[in-house]
Write an enzyme that holds these catalytic residues in place. Structure first.
Site, PDB file in Angstrom:
ATOM      1  N   ASP A  69      12.175  10.030  10.946  1.00 44.98           N
ATOM      2  CA  ASP A  69      11.532   8.706  10.953  1.00 44.98           C
ATOM      3  C   ASP A  69      11.711   8.123   9.551  1.00 44.98           C
ATOM      4  O   ASP A  69      11.189   8.677   8.584  1.00 44.98           O
ATOM      5  CB  ASP A  69      10.045   8.908  11.296  1.00 44.98           C
ATOM      6  CG  ASP A  69       9.256   7.607  11.333  1.00 44.98           C
ATOM      7  OD1 ASP A  69       9.778   6.563  10.893  1.00 44.98           O
ATOM      8  OD2 ASP A  69       8.106   7.649  11.800  1.00 44.98           O
ATOM      9  N   ALA A 115       0.838  -1.204   0.000  1.00 47.40           N
ATOM     10  CA  ALA A 115       0.000   0.000   0.000  1.00 47.40           C
ATOM     11  C   ALA A 115       0.872   1.253   0.000  1.00 47.40           C
ATOM     12  O   ALA A 115       0.558   2.239  -0.681  1.00 47.40           O
ATOM     13  CB  ALA A 115      -0.922  -0.019   1.211  1.00 47.40           C
ATOM     14  N   GLY A 154      20.061   4.370   1.975  1.00 50.61           N
ATOM     15  CA  GLY A 154      19.749   5.358   3.014  1.00 50.61           C
ATOM     16  C   GLY A 154      20.258   6.733   2.622  1.00 50.61           C
ATOM     17  O   GLY A 154      20.021   7.197   1.502  1.00 50.61           O
ATOM     18  N   GLN A 194      22.978   7.604   1.702  1.00 48.46           N
ATOM     19  CA  GLN A 194      23.940   7.548   0.581  1.00 48.46           C
ATOM     20  C   GLN A 194      23.221   7.396  -0.758  1.00 48.46           C
ATOM     21  O   GLN A 194      23.844   7.091  -1.782  1.00 48.46           O
ATOM     22  CB  GLN A 194      24.924   6.398   0.781  1.00 48.46           C
ATOM     23  CG  GLN A 194      25.870   6.591   1.961  1.00 48.46           C
ATOM     24  CD  GLN A 194      26.637   7.897   1.825  1.00 48.46           C
ATOM     25  OE1 GLN A 194      27.294   8.135   0.815  1.00 48.46           O
ATOM     26  NE2 GLN A 194      26.507   8.768   2.823  1.00 48.46           N
ATOM     27  N   ASP A 202       9.866   2.321   0.492  1.00 53.29           N
ATOM     28  CA  ASP A 202       8.626   2.192  -0.298  1.00 53.29           C
ATOM     29  C   ASP A 202       8.356   3.472  -1.092  1.00 53.29           C
ATOM     30  O   ASP A 202       7.857   3.418  -2.223  1.00 53.29           O
ATOM     31  CB  ASP A 202       7.440   1.896   0.627  1.00 53.29           C
ATOM     32  CG  ASP A 202       7.653   0.631   1.444  1.00 53.29           C
ATOM     33  OD1 ASP A 202       8.291  -0.300   0.917  1.00 53.29           O
ATOM     34  OD2 ASP A 202       7.190   0.587   2.588  1.00 53.29           O
TER      35      ASP A 202
END
Ligand code: RIB
Length: 317
Positions: A254, A44, A229, A231, A260
């Protein structure tokens, strides 16, 4: 009959997130300083990210006949997704229990519930019913036979497929054979390579990805993107080279669902005909923006900013 050219198959969860200084050790109780109920589930999340990036998206999945199922339907309807193949089944919907520590590190436990009941037969039929299918996106948080059936059906219809190998699992030869784009983070790519018999450490570094990605794409016989991340991400398309893109540094609050967000934006850009290097940059830019806000779907850039993100992606390469 659904008409969306971009179809996402996967799970839908309600995310129960506790924010705390640090996660508890075994046998320990700690107090959190905040809590939220938000919309999540890798499938989702990717569908919502793609829709907010401007794509026309159909979502295939299962939810339970409970209050969480109602919340999922309301949220995904509000995002403008086609939901003809979001079925309801008896029992609980998927749920994720999440801890987010100060500084952003997270731990997630998923109970797939209704999402895990999607069969390979239903998955294949649902994909088959999409006449205008151009790209199918899947992850690994539903039954893996259903994933394989969906990918194979999409490829048989002449569509491209994007497989996000999250959570980290080895994947079958049948799944790999039907994958056009394989997207994994540094832990997940190690699991896929180990499963395919290619020797790698448990978690790969940026330098190792840069050095190895061409060989990995050759061994896995697909286009490979590794997300890293802060990088950014590195992609390799056989015959077309390797590309690494990093966004400006941000303060992460966060990171839940950032991967996603990358997948949804990347797919939405590809379907618009945007070259893959720009689509990769667009995914990195959107994911980097998302980590500055709390939650999964709640953190993704709103649809009103899709043009701004598309232009930044186009200017980035
Ligand atoms: O990738 C993040 C997602 O993983 C969360 O939204 C959670 O629901 C789990 O599926």
């Amino acid at each position: 009959m659904p008409h969306a050219p971009l179809v996402v198959i996967g799970n839908a969860n309600v995310d129960l997130t506790t924010y705390l200084q640090r996660a508890p050790e075994v046998g320990e109780t700690v107090l959190g300083h905040n809590f939220s109920i938000g919309m999540g589930g890798k499938g989702a999340n990717q569908a919502v990210a793609a829709a907010r990036a401007g794509a026309h998206v159909s979502f295939i999945g299962r939810i339970g006949e409970d209050a969480f199922g109602d919340m999922v339907i309301n949220a995904l309807t509000g995002e403008g997704l086609e939901l003809e193949h979001l079925g309801r089944v008896p029992g609980p919907s998927g749920v994720a229990s999440i801890y987010v520590e100060d500084g952003g590190a997270n731990r997630i436990a998923v109970f797939t519930g209704a999402s895990g009941t999607l069969t390979s037969d239903s998955a294949a039929k649902a994909v088959e019913s999409h006449d205008g299918l151009k790209i199918l996106v899947s992850q690994l948080e539903i039954d893996l036979h259903a994933v394989e059936a969906a990918l194979a059906t999409a490829r048989a219809k002449g569509a491209q497929t994007i497989l996000n190998t999250a959570p980290a699992l080895p994947v079958s030869e049948g799944i790999l054979r039907n994958t056009t784009w394989l997207i994994a983070n540094e832990v997940e790519i190690a699991a896929v390579l180990a499963g395919a018999g290619v020797a790698t450490p448990q978690e790969v570094s940026v330098d190792q990805v840069t050095a190895g990605i061409e060989e990995w794409a050759k061994a896995l016989e697909c286009h490979v993107i590794v997300t890293l991340g802060d990088q950014g991400a590195i992609g390799h398309v056989p015959g077309d080279g390797t590309f690494h893109f990093v966004a400006e540094p941000v303060t992460a609050q966060d990171t839940v669902g950032a991967g996603d967000c990358f997948v949804g934006y990347f797919a939405a850009h590809l379907i618009e005909g945007i070259p893959w290097r720009n689509a990769l940059a667009g995914g990195v830019l959107a994911a980097s923006d998302s980590v500055t806000r709390a939650g999964a779907q709640s953190s993704y850039p709103q649809r009103s900013r899709s043009e701004q993100f598309r232009n930044r992606a186009l200017d980035s390469v």
